[in-house]
Design a protein around this motif. Structure first.
Motif, PDB file in Angstrom:
ATOM      1  N   UNK A   1       0.840  -1.191   0.000  1.00 17.51           N
ATOM      2  CA  UNK A   1       0.000   0.000   0.000  1.00 17.51           C
ATOM      3  C   UNK A   1       0.877   1.243   0.000  1.00 17.51           C
ATOM      4  N   UNK A   2       1.051   1.853  -1.181  1.00 17.00           N
ATOM      5  CA  UNK A   2       1.957   2.992  -1.330  1.00 17.00           C
ATOM      6  C   UNK A   2       1.335   4.292  -0.838  1.00 17.00           C
ATOM      7  N   UNK A   3       0.020   4.403  -0.913  1.00 18.47           N
ATOM      8  CA  UNK A   3      -0.667   5.640  -0.514  1.00 18.47           C
ATOM      9  C   UNK A   3      -1.803   5.326   0.449  1.00 18.47           C
ATOM     10  N   UNK A   4      -2.299   6.407   1.090  1.00 19.47           N
ATOM     11  CA  UNK A   4      -3.436   6.248   1.992  1.00 19.47           C
ATOM     12  C   UNK A   4      -4.648   5.701   1.245  1.00 19.47           C
ATOM     13  N   UNK A   5      -4.849   6.166   0.013  1.00 15.79           N
ATOM     14  CA  UNK A   5      -5.986   5.705  -0.764  1.00 15.79           C
ATOM     15  C   UNK A   5      -5.902   4.203  -1.035  1.00 15.79           C
ATOM     16  N   UNK A   6      -4.685   3.741  -1.336  1.00 16.21           N
ATOM     17  CA  UNK A   6      -4.504   2.302  -1.548  1.00 16.21           C
ATOM     18  C   UNK A   6      -4.885   1.509  -0.303  1.00 16.21           C
ATOM     19  N   UNK A   7      -4.494   2.034   0.855  1.00 17.15           N
ATOM     20  CA  UNK A   7      -4.765   1.326   2.102  1.00 17.15           C
ATOM     21  C   UNK A   7      -6.242   1.364   2.460  1.00 17.15           C
ATOM     22  N   UNK A   8      -6.834   2.544   2.397  1.00 15.05           N
ATOM     23  CA  UNK A   8      -8.210   2.700   2.856  1.00 15.05           C
ATOM     24  C   UNK A   8      -9.216   1.994   1.954  1.00 15.05           C
ATOM     25  N   UNK A   9      -8.846   1.776   0.705  1.00 13.71           N
ATOM     26  CA  UNK A   9      -9.763   1.098  -0.224  1.00 13.71           C
ATOM     27  C   UNK A   9      -9.354  -0.351  -0.466  1.00 13.71           C
ATOM     28  N   UNK A  10      -8.469  -0.864   0.381  1.00 16.63           N
ATOM     29  CA  UNK A  10      -8.024  -2.256   0.215  1.00 16.63           C
ATOM     30  C   UNK A  10      -9.187  -3.210   0.450  1.00 16.63           C
ATOM     31  N   UNK A  11      -9.419  -4.086  -0.495  1.00 16.23           N
ATOM     32  CA  UNK A  11     -10.502  -5.063  -0.356  1.00 16.23           C
ATOM     33  C   UNK A  11     -10.130  -6.104   0.698  1.00 16.23           C
ATOM     34  N   UNK A  12     -11.145  -6.673   1.357  1.00 15.90           N
ATOM     35  CA  UNK A  12     -10.877  -7.682   2.395  1.00 15.90           C
ATOM     36  C   UNK A  12     -10.037  -8.855   1.915  1.00 15.90           C
ATOM     37  N   UNK A  13     -10.184  -9.220   0.629  1.00 10.53           N
ATOM     38  CA  UNK A  13      -9.407 -10.360   0.132  1.00 10.53           C
ATOM     39  C   UNK A  13      -7.971  -9.990  -0.206  1.00 10.53           C
ATOM     40  N   UNK A  14      -7.638  -8.689  -0.136  1.00 11.62           N
ATOM     41  CA  UNK A  14      -6.252  -8.254  -0.368  1.00 11.62           C
ATOM     42  C   UNK A  14      -5.497  -8.092   0.943  1.00 11.62           C
ATOM     43  N   UNK A  15      -6.159  -7.537   1.947  1.00 15.80           N
ATOM     44  CA  UNK A  15      -5.505  -7.352   3.245  1.00 15.80           C
ATOM     45  C   UNK A  15      -5.873  -8.516   4.149  1.00 15.80           C
ATOM     46  N   UNK A  16      -4.887  -9.269   4.570  1.00 18.11           N
ATOM     47  CA  UNK A  16      -5.168 -10.419   5.422  1.00 18.11           C
ATOM     48  C   UNK A  16      -5.614  -9.955   6.803  1.00 18.11           C
ATOM     49  N   UNK A  17      -6.390 -10.764   7.512  1.00 13.87           N
ATOM     50  CA  UNK A  17      -6.781 -10.407   8.880  1.00 13.87           C
ATOM     51  C   UNK A  17      -5.579 -10.133   9.779  1.00 13.87           C
TER      52      UNK A  17
END
Length: 272
Positions: free
Chosen positions: A151-167
């Motif tokens: 996640x290079x930017x805040x937007x990348x992080x905040x819009x990360x889909x659940x299947x991309x960011x592990x629990x």
């Protein structure tokens, strides 16, 4: 009679082969970073798989060599293993019931609450000294390093889909959203001015070795990760149990037929 014993041997060989997916499931669990740190399920699964392999091969040898006493011992042992596998499959299903996460305002990823998971699993994490060892193990994995690189930017992080960011990443690599931290990089956050009574908010650290590994949210993320992996392994255990039941029933029938044929042969020999 020889044909019946060969049928028993073939059935017992199938029982031995059914150990392969069970052992593979245990090995797969041991290769997952979170399971490698927790070390709860993989060893019982591997042990049951190895026991099933040994018993199945013993039954094959017993049938091939026509050793009724060893075949009888095999049938008793395989019935015990079927019960053990069934109990483990039911137990895993029961302790992995719980939350699948919840959404937070203005975020696409999910966050997790520790209270949503079974008391048995939480107790495994909270045993004296256990979490200190687990979090040190988690900190040594690339979980949060990958998180920072993804996640290079805040937007990348905040819009990360659940299947991309592990629990695990959601719970351990960033502060909980409710704490109101300001993002600089995905693993560097500025603390809010107003204090909060939530222990997780005070536990966050921008140090790579600490992050949120001392947070309840990290424990919850770990349990959610385990839940997904354990449910996959549990499916294999359930299928193996059902297949073993069928094999056991066929083995009992073939063994009884072989014994009946042998008794009939001896009876005929007694009158000839």
């Amino acid at each position: 009679m020889a044909l019946n014993y060969m049928a028993v041997a073939a059935i017992n060989l199938v029982a031995a082969l059914l150990s392969v997916p069970v052992i593979a499931a245990g090995i797969w669990l041991s290769t997952q970073a979170d399971n490698a740190c927790v070390q709860i399920l993989q060893w019982p699964v591997i042990a049951l798989g190895v026991a099933l392999l040994a018993v199945g091969l013993a039954g094959f040898v017993a049938a091939f060599c026509r050793l009724p006493w060893l075949l009888l011992a095999y049938l008793v042992a395989i019935s015990v293993l079927v019960v053990a596998l069934a109990c483990l499959a039911v137990f895993v299903f029961a302790v992995t019931t719980g939350s699948s996460g919840h959404r937070v305002p203005s975020r696409d990823f999910l966050e997790y609450d520790l209270d949503d998971y079974s008391g048995w699993l939480r107790a495994r994490l909270d045993a004296p000294g256990r979490w200190d060892r687990i979090k040190a193990c988690l900190a040594a994995t690339p979980t949060c390093t990958d998180f920072n690189a993804t996640y290079a930017t805040a937007q990348d992080l905040f819009t990360a889909a659940p299947n991309r960011m592990s629990p695990l990443q959601s719970g351990c690599c960033k502060p909980p959203t409710k704490c109101g931290y300001t993002l600089v990089t995905p693993t560097y956050w500025i603390s809010p001015i107003s204090a909060t009574a939530d222990p997780d908010c005070a536990a966050w650290s921008n140090e790579e070795a600490k992050f949120c590994y001392s947070c309840a949210s990290c424990k919850a993320g770990l349990l959610q990760n385990l839940r997904g992996e354990w449910r996959r392994a549990d499916l294999i255990l359930a299928v193996a149990t059902a297949a073993l039941l069928a094999v056991y029933a066929m083995g009992c029938y073939a063994f009884r037929t072989a014994k009946t044929d042998e008794l009939f042969r001896r009876y005929r020999q007694g009158y000839t």
